[in-house]
Design an enzyme around this catalytic site. Structure first.
Site, short mmCIF file in Angstrom:
data_model
loop_
_atom_site.label_atom_id
_atom_site.label_comp_id
_atom_site.label_asym_id
_atom_site.label_seq_id
_atom_site.Cartn_x
_atom_site.Cartn_y
_atom_site.Cartn_z
N ASP A 1 0.84 -1.21 0.00
CA ASP A 1 0.00 0.00 0.00
C ASP A 1 0.87 1.25 0.00
OD1 ASP A 1 -2.04 1.82 0.16
OD2 ASP A 1 -2.61 1.35 2.22
N ASP B 1 -1.31 5.96 -6.80
CA ASP B 1 -1.68 5.11 -5.67
C ASP B 1 -1.83 3.66 -6.11
OD1 ASP B 1 -2.53 4.54 -2.97
OD2 ASP B 1 -4.59 4.46 -3.74
#
Length: 466
Positions: free
Chosen positions: A144, A350
């Protein structure tokens, strides 16, 4: 530490075309409708060694594909659920970046985004396997870029305080290198200052231990002891004194994976903790299909080894996230008419956001151009995404190439079809006003090596990397 080899994945037999930066001769590509269907078995990539790079690489795979090291009996989330979590995560991240601090927002489905750190664990799609402790115990971790603090589930933790996972829980008592971080230390005070602090807990040896706590946007939580351990990335390559969360209390709809690997830009992340060795740089390649493998690498190639990359400046508006400036979009080889102010909010890159969030003016122009190019196929409604097609009865489909250009002229051509379409839908949606940030989602990133080089203040893209 001695220089380490770069492991680069070269894909075997992918659908579509070889992506080339800087434009294409032809604006449209025909592909079989089966090109988006993953195979039943894992297809591993060939590895090309580069002994001149100070880089270490580990395989990266989709959590629900046949390449996953732990096969879960749980079914993948529905398309609707993926989009709902995608929207919740993206709104949380955009709020963080636009405000320059933690905020509170709410998505269209009334999913509350708390003021604690973390977008959504269940929105993560890709995992890596690392070793933790001495002797090293394999841990399958979600990656992440929107989180900083890494964590795993640890013993003691019973069925009421930890969620089930396929692998055994990490047992600190069996590791000779494990140590809880004391409460009255700079590391603990910094953790609290960055919003991850969970107070002090009474340790087994009588000393107060530093606690950590994270609440995610999907309602899940993890709490436990901030700890110090050895992290093995590859044979013979270990990170000593790695700070992570040893979770003893979990709550909410977490995945059945062992934990999370934080790749954000704050001090708690793996990237910053290893910056003295790898220069604060890392990269990954997300495969085109769930049945293929990619990679996660720490470090950046040096010298002529960057010749395959195009670079754009990195903007650090919020310490966790990585932001760049988009300057243009082409569809079918033709630039769409978007004035420069339409991109003024910047674009966050992201790993956990699925569908790219594009500002109002740019999205409307992209949607119109893409629909015009796809006029031969019937549009169908599909929840949150508004440009979806019914390809039933077609053995082949022709779609326009889509390319994104960033400041400095860096241009990436999205993979056809898997970097453009998601379940036969255009993998973009409107994010909001032009002066607010957008997000480059992971569908658009497929097959590209995306390099986050914070030490040099830049983001790089290399085509056809996996």
């Amino acid at each position: 530490m001695a220089s380490l080899p770069l492991l680069v994945c070269i894909i075997l037999g992918t659908y579509g075309y070889s992506v080339a930066h800087g434009g294409n001769e032809h604006g449209f590509v025909a592909f079989p409708t089966t090109a988006s269907e993953p195979a039943a078995v894992c297809s591993t990539s060939r590895v090309r060694l580069d002994p001149g790079s100070n880089t270490v690489s580990v395989p990266l795979v989709h959590r629900h594909g046949p390449c996953a090291p732990t096969q879960s009996s749980d079914k993948p989330s529905s398309f609707t659920d993926r989009l709902r979590r995608n929207r919740a995560r993206s709104k949380y991240i955009m709020s963080r970046v636009s405000k320059g601090m933690m905020g509170t927002t709410r998505d269209d489905a009334d999913v509350s985004i708390p003021t604690h750190l973390g977008g959504s664990v269940d929105s993560q799609e890709y995992v890596v396997t690392v070793g933790l402790g001495t002797p090293a115990v394999s841990q399958v971790l979600l990656i992440d870029t929107g989180s900083d603090l890494s964590w795993v589930q640890c013993k003691p933790c019973n069925s009421t305080t930890c969620y089930p996972q396929k692998d055994p829980l990490f047992d600190p008592s069996k590791s000779s290198t494990y140590a809880p971080i004391p409460c009255n230390t700079d590391a603990c005070r910094n953790l609290t200052g960055d919003g991850y602090g969970g107070g002090c807990t009474s340790g087994g040896g009588g000393g107060a231990q530093c606690g950590f706590a994270i609440t995610y946007g999907d309602g899940s939580q993890t709490r436990g002891v901030y700890s110090n351990e050895t992290l093995a990335l590859a044979p013979g390559v270990a990170v000593k004194d790695f700070h992570f969360g040893c979770g003893h209390d979990q709550d909410g709809p977490n995945d059945k994976y062992d934990g999370l690997l934080g790749l954000g830009g704050a001090p708690e992340s793996l990237v910053v903790q290893t910056s003295s060795v790898y220069g604060g740089a890392f990269s990954y390649c997300l495969p085109a299909l769930n049945s293929q493998a990619g990679f996660l690498a720490l470090g950046a190639p040096s010298g002529v080894n960057t010749s395959g990359f195009v670079f754009t400046p990195m903007i650090r508006e919020e310490k966790t996230f990585y932001v760049v400036n988009m300057t243009g979009i082409t569809v079918g080889g033709e630039s769409i008419d978007v004035p420069p102010p339409a991109f003024s909010g910047g674009m966050i890159i992201d790993s956990g956001t699925v569908v790219t969030q594009l500002q109002h003016t740019a999205y409307n122009a992209l949607q119109a151009a893409f629909r015009k190019a796809m006029a031969a196929y019937p549009l169908v409604p599909n929840g949150e995404l508004d440009t979806c097609y019914n390809f039933t009865g077609y053995s082949n489909v022709t779609v326009p190439r889509v390319a994104l250009t960033f400041s400095g002229g860096a241009t990436i051509d999205l993979d056809v079809p898997n970097g453009i379409l998601l379940d036969d839908c255009l993998a973009f949606q409107e994010s909001g006003p032009d002066n607010q940030p957008g997000i480059l989602g992971n569908v658009n990133q497929r097959t590209l090596e995306v390099m986050y080089d914070a030490g040099r203040g830049r983001v790089g893209f290399r085509a056809a990397a996996c």
